[in-house]
Design a protein around this motif. Structure first.
Motif, PDB file in Angstrom:
ATOM      1  N   PHE A 170      46.153  46.425  47.244  1.00 41.70           N
ATOM      2  CA  PHE A 170      44.914  45.725  46.900  1.00 41.70           C
ATOM      3  C   PHE A 170      45.259  44.278  46.556  1.00 41.70           C
ATOM      4  O   PHE A 170      45.932  44.023  45.564  1.00 41.70           O
ATOM      5  N   ASP A 171      44.799  43.340  47.385  1.00 44.33           N
ATOM      6  CA  ASP A 171      45.123  41.921  47.202  1.00 44.33           C
ATOM      7  C   ASP A 171      43.993  41.230  46.441  1.00 44.33           C
ATOM      8  O   ASP A 171      42.928  40.979  46.992  1.00 44.33           O
ATOM      9  N   GLU A 172      44.237  40.925  45.154  1.00 44.80           N
ATOM     10  CA  GLU A 172      43.249  40.265  44.284  1.00 44.80           C
ATOM     11  C   GLU A 172      41.871  40.910  44.465  1.00 44.80           C
ATOM     12  O   GLU A 172      40.888  40.231  44.789  1.00 44.80           O
ATOM     13  N   PRO A 173      41.747  42.215  44.253  1.00 46.05           N
ATOM     14  CA  PRO A 173      40.512  42.919  44.638  1.00 46.05           C
ATOM     15  C   PRO A 173      39.314  42.627  43.755  1.00 46.05           C
ATOM     16  O   PRO A 173      38.182  42.900  44.151  1.00 46.05           O
ATOM     17  N   THR A 174      39.525  42.088  42.553  1.00 43.16           N
ATOM     18  CA  THR A 174      38.393  41.906  41.638  1.00 43.16           C
ATOM     19  C   THR A 174      37.804  40.502  41.684  1.00 43.16           C
ATOM     20  O   THR A 174      36.855  40.213  40.965  1.00 43.16           O
ATOM     21  N   ALA A 175      38.343  39.645  42.554  1.00 45.33           N
ATOM     22  CA  ALA A 175      37.929  38.243  42.562  1.00 45.33           C
ATOM     23  C   ALA A 175      36.444  38.062  42.863  1.00 45.33           C
ATOM     24  O   ALA A 175      35.823  37.107  42.379  1.00 45.33           O
ATOM     25  N   VAL A 176      35.853  38.968  43.643  1.00 46.75           N
ATOM     26  CA  VAL A 176      34.457  38.790  44.066  1.00 46.75           C
ATOM     27  C   VAL A 176      33.536  39.868  43.502  1.00 46.75           C
ATOM     28  O   VAL A 176      32.397  40.013  43.953  1.00 46.75           O
ATOM     29  N   LEU A 177      34.015  40.617  42.500  1.00 52.73           N
ATOM     30  CA  LEU A 177      33.238  41.745  41.989  1.00 52.73           C
ATOM     31  C   LEU A 177      32.575  41.436  40.655  1.00 52.73           C
ATOM     32  O   LEU A 177      33.075  40.627  39.867  1.00 52.73           O
ATOM     33  N   THR A 178      31.469  42.119  40.395  1.00 53.01           N
ATOM     34  CA  THR A 178      30.824  42.059  39.091  1.00 53.01           C
ATOM     35  C   THR A 178      31.651  42.891  38.102  1.00 53.01           C
ATOM     36  O   THR A 178      32.458  43.729  38.506  1.00 53.01           O
ATOM     37  N   PRO A 179      31.454  42.693  36.778  1.00 49.18           N
ATOM     38  CA  PRO A 179      32.192  43.509  35.793  1.00 49.18           C
ATOM     39  C   PRO A 179      32.021  45.012  36.013  1.00 49.18           C
ATOM     40  O   PRO A 179      32.987  45.773  35.892  1.00 49.18           O
ATOM     41  N   GLN A 180      30.808  45.456  36.346  1.00 49.88           N
ATOM     42  CA  GLN A 180      30.582  46.887  36.594  1.00 49.88           C
ATOM     43  C   GLN A 180      31.361  47.348  37.817  1.00 49.88           C
ATOM     44  O   GLN A 180      31.971  48.434  37.816  1.00 49.88           O
ATOM     45  N   GLU A 181      31.365  46.540  38.876  1.00 49.58           N
ATOM     46  CA  GLU A 181      32.093  46.902  40.091  1.00 49.58           C
ATOM     47  C   GLU A 181      33.598  46.940  39.842  1.00 49.58           C
ATOM     48  O   GLU A 181      34.317  47.760  40.433  1.00 49.58           O
ATOM     49  N   ILE A 182      34.088  46.065  38.954  1.00 49.04           N
ATOM     50  CA  ILE A 182      35.512  46.071  38.606  1.00 49.04           C
ATOM     51  C   ILE A 182      35.892  47.397  37.960  1.00 49.04           C
ATOM     52  O   ILE A 182      36.915  48.005  38.299  1.00 49.04           O
ATOM     53  N   GLN A 183      35.059  47.853  37.018  1.00 52.84           N
ATOM     54  CA  GLN A 183      35.341  49.128  36.359  1.00 52.84           C
ATOM     55  C   GLN A 183      35.301  50.285  37.350  1.00 52.84           C
ATOM     56  O   GLN A 183      36.123  51.206  37.286  1.00 52.84           O
TER      57      GLN A 183
END
Length: 304
Positions: A170-183
């Motif tokens: 997973f290459d920097e997978p949270t860069a474009v996600l909302t906090p809920q999507e990160i969780q």
């Protein structure tokens, strides 16, 4: 015999060097990742994390060094070879075709056929089974252009699972996600690891490492420095290893002394070439002497 197998890492990269001209993006890096763990690669932008993983996923060839998968030495000549070895990469910038459906994107390059035709229905059933198993909420019939950024990332994950990958990068997978999507993503990664898959998480976000990872290897200036148990190492230690100097997590800052309004935006609407609204009745005042932050998930009108 089972105990011996458990000691063999899923991935072992030894003395990896990758040079571009005289510049060494990777300079004698060593990395071991176990099956069933989430292993974070931590480093600043340009530290060499993505280059190392592009080598593992077959996008780049090392200048020197060796790669072992489950104890066997391998040469990964291209992404197709990596896929056959069970390696899948979820890229930071999604590799999807907007005009295709979710199913068509996942099938692309791994097509099933029935006679002379594509067997889309069988593929769709397999994809739906993966959606249900891993709770990756996405409609196999939806067009990519009609789904959210978070759902597009799930499609990328499904692409790797559809190809039977048991090593996921997973290459920097949270860069474009909302906090809920990160969780939700962290839960997905933990579920995959619990199944015995090896998960590599490229990131520079310390809190996400502490939430998600089992171990973390710090890379700085193209070199692998040290591997830590993610639950036992402090954020300050990781930050100092990452940048190579003492760091402070506190900022002393005087209150801003603001002046009069120097820019006013009233009820601004911006539409793109397809008449899609990118900025929707936005108003903003900017005063002299202040720094204004514009925050939001990528693609929500900041650029416009």
């Amino acid at each position: 015999m089972e105990q011996i197998k458990e000691k063999i890492p899923a991935i072992k990269m030894e003395h990896i060097v990758k040079k571009f001209g005289n510049f060494a993006a990777n300079d004698d890096i060593n990395l071991e990742v176990k099956a069933g763990e989430i292993h974070a690669l931590l480093g600043e932008n340009g530290a060499g994390k993505s280059t190392l993983m592009n080598i593992l996923s077959g996008l780049l060839q090392p200048t020197s060094g060796e790669i072992f998968l489950r104890g066997k030495k391998v040469k990964i000549k291209n992404p197709a070879a990596a896929s056959k070895l069970g390696i899948g990469m979820v890229h930071q910038h999604f590799m999807l075709i907007d005009a295709f459906t979710v199913t068509e994107n996942i099938m692309l390059g791994a097509e099933k056929t029935k006679g002379a035709s594509l067997d889309i229905e069988t593929a769709k059933k397999e994809i739906q089974a993966l959606v249900d198993k891993y709770k990756l909420r996405v409609n196999p019939d939806a067009l990519i252009t009609d789904i959210s950024i978070g759902q597009q990332q799930r499609v990328e994950i499904l692409k790797t699972l559809y190809r039977k990958a048991d090593i996921l990068i997973f290459d920097e997978p949270t860069a474009v996600l909302t906090p809920q999507e990160i969780q939700e993503l962290i839960v997905t990664m933990k579920n995959l690891a619990a199944e015995g898959k090896a998960i590599i998480l490229i990131t520079h976000k310390l809190e996400e490492i502490r939430q998600a990872a089992d171990r973390v290897t710090v890379i700085r200036s193209g070199k692998s420095l040290e591997t830590f148990n993610a639950k036992n190492v402090s954020a300050i230690t990781l930050a100092e290893k990452m940048v190579g100097r003492k760091v402070s997590f506190t900022t002393e800052k005087k209150a801003a002394k603001t002046g009069k309004d120097i820019l006013k935006i009233n009820d601004l609407v911006v539409k793109d070439a397809e008449n899609v609204t990118k900025v929707d009745h936005l108003s903003l005042d900017i005063r002299a002497g202040e720094i204004i932050g514009i925050a939001g998930i990528d693609g929500n009108g900041q650029t416009e």
